[in-house]
Enzyme design. Structure first.
Site, mmCIF file in Angstrom:
data_model
loop_
_atom_site.group_PDB
_atom_site.id
_atom_site.type_symbol
_atom_site.label_atom_id
_atom_site.label_comp_id
_atom_site.label_asym_id
_atom_site.label_seq_id
_atom_site.Cartn_x
_atom_site.Cartn_y
_atom_site.Cartn_z
ATOM 1 N N CYS A 1 23.838 -47.752 -5.109
ATOM 2 C CA CYS A 1 23.298 -46.261 -5.492
ATOM 3 C C CYS A 1 21.765 -45.970 -4.586
ATOM 4 O O CYS A 1 21.304 -47.008 -3.914
ATOM 5 C CB CYS A 1 23.259 -45.964 -6.902
ATOM 6 N N ASN B 1 18.993 -47.878 -7.352
ATOM 7 C CA ASN B 1 19.231 -49.105 -8.025
ATOM 8 C C ASN B 1 18.582 -49.538 -9.210
ATOM 9 O O ASN B 1 18.476 -50.472 -9.652
ATOM 10 C CB ASN B 1 19.020 -50.514 -7.216
ATOM 11 N N CYS C 1 19.960 -46.843 -12.046
ATOM 12 C CA CYS C 1 20.913 -45.997 -12.902
ATOM 13 C C CYS C 1 22.577 -46.533 -12.691
ATOM 14 O O CYS C 1 22.892 -47.332 -13.460
ATOM 15 C CB CYS C 1 20.697 -44.533 -12.666
ATOM 16 N N ARG C 2 23.045 -46.100 -11.618
ATOM 17 C CA ARG C 2 24.382 -46.159 -11.328
ATOM 18 C C ARG C 2 24.760 -47.726 -10.976
ATOM 19 O O ARG C 2 25.504 -48.031 -11.637
ATOM 20 C CB ARG C 2 25.034 -45.086 -10.306
ATOM 21 N N SER C 3 24.282 -48.216 -10.117
ATOM 22 C CA SER C 3 24.720 -49.351 -9.667
ATOM 23 C C SER C 3 24.192 -50.590 -10.577
ATOM 24 O O SER C 3 25.154 -51.519 -10.554
ATOM 25 C CB SER C 3 24.003 -49.707 -8.132
ATOM 26 N N ASP D 1 24.293 -38.920 -9.894
ATOM 27 C CA ASP D 1 23.176 -39.337 -10.370
ATOM 28 C C ASP D 1 22.786 -39.154 -11.725
ATOM 29 O O ASP D 1 22.400 -37.738 -11.734
ATOM 30 C CB ASP D 1 22.329 -39.343 -9.324
#
Length: 158
Positions: free
Chosen positions: A13, A16, A18-20, A130
């Site tokens: 993401c 690196n 939050c999402r990933s 995000d």
């Protein structure tokens, strides 16, 4: 470099944090629960340099804790080696996809399959938004999407 015959996936993401790292933690737990984690190299990274060295966002960590998903990660940026050492690079949105495809063109012998993680979503939600500027409910939505997508990805790569 991944060992011969092993599988590898890098979740990506923007920052690196939050999402990933959520996707990485969800997939790692899913692979462990399925008894196949030792067959996989699993990591996550950023397209940007914004958060290098930082831990995952505290809201994402709280979300993972609520779901009993262990999370240990320090943000890093995608490297040229990632394009030759990972089988799959799965990202969260069109901006990540564009950045990764551009970076891959600068790498000789890039072999990674670059895709949206959302392309595996049985509910067809292609983009994992995000949650950084949102609240706990946004992190929960990311978790739910990652859960669906990672399950489908793991089933597609037994």
């Amino acid at each position: 470099m991944a060992a011969p015959g092993s599988k590898s996936v890098l979740f990506v993401c923007l920052g690196n944090i939050c999402r990933s790292p959520i996707a990485e933690a969800v997939f790692r737990k899913m692979a462990a629960d399925s008894g196949v984690v030792d067959q996989w190299r699993i990591d996550s990274a950023a397209t940007s340099t914004y958060e290098i060295g930082n831990p995952p966002d505290h809201r994402g960590q709280a979300c993972m804790k609520r779901h009993n998903v262990p999370m240990r990660h320090v943000a890093r940026q995608v490297t040229k080696d990632d394009f030759t050492s990972f089988s799959y690079i799965l990202c969260m949105d069109d901006s990540n996809l564009s950045d990764l495809n551009r970076k891959a063109k600068q790498v000789k012998n890039s072999t990674a399959k670059i895709e949206l993680l959302g392309s595996y979503d049985p509910e067809k939600e292609l983009i994992i938004k995000d949650p950084y500027y949102g609240g706990d409910e946004d992190f929960e939505k990311v978790y739910e999407q990652c859960l669906r997508c990672c399950k489908a990805f793991l089933e597609a790569n037994p």
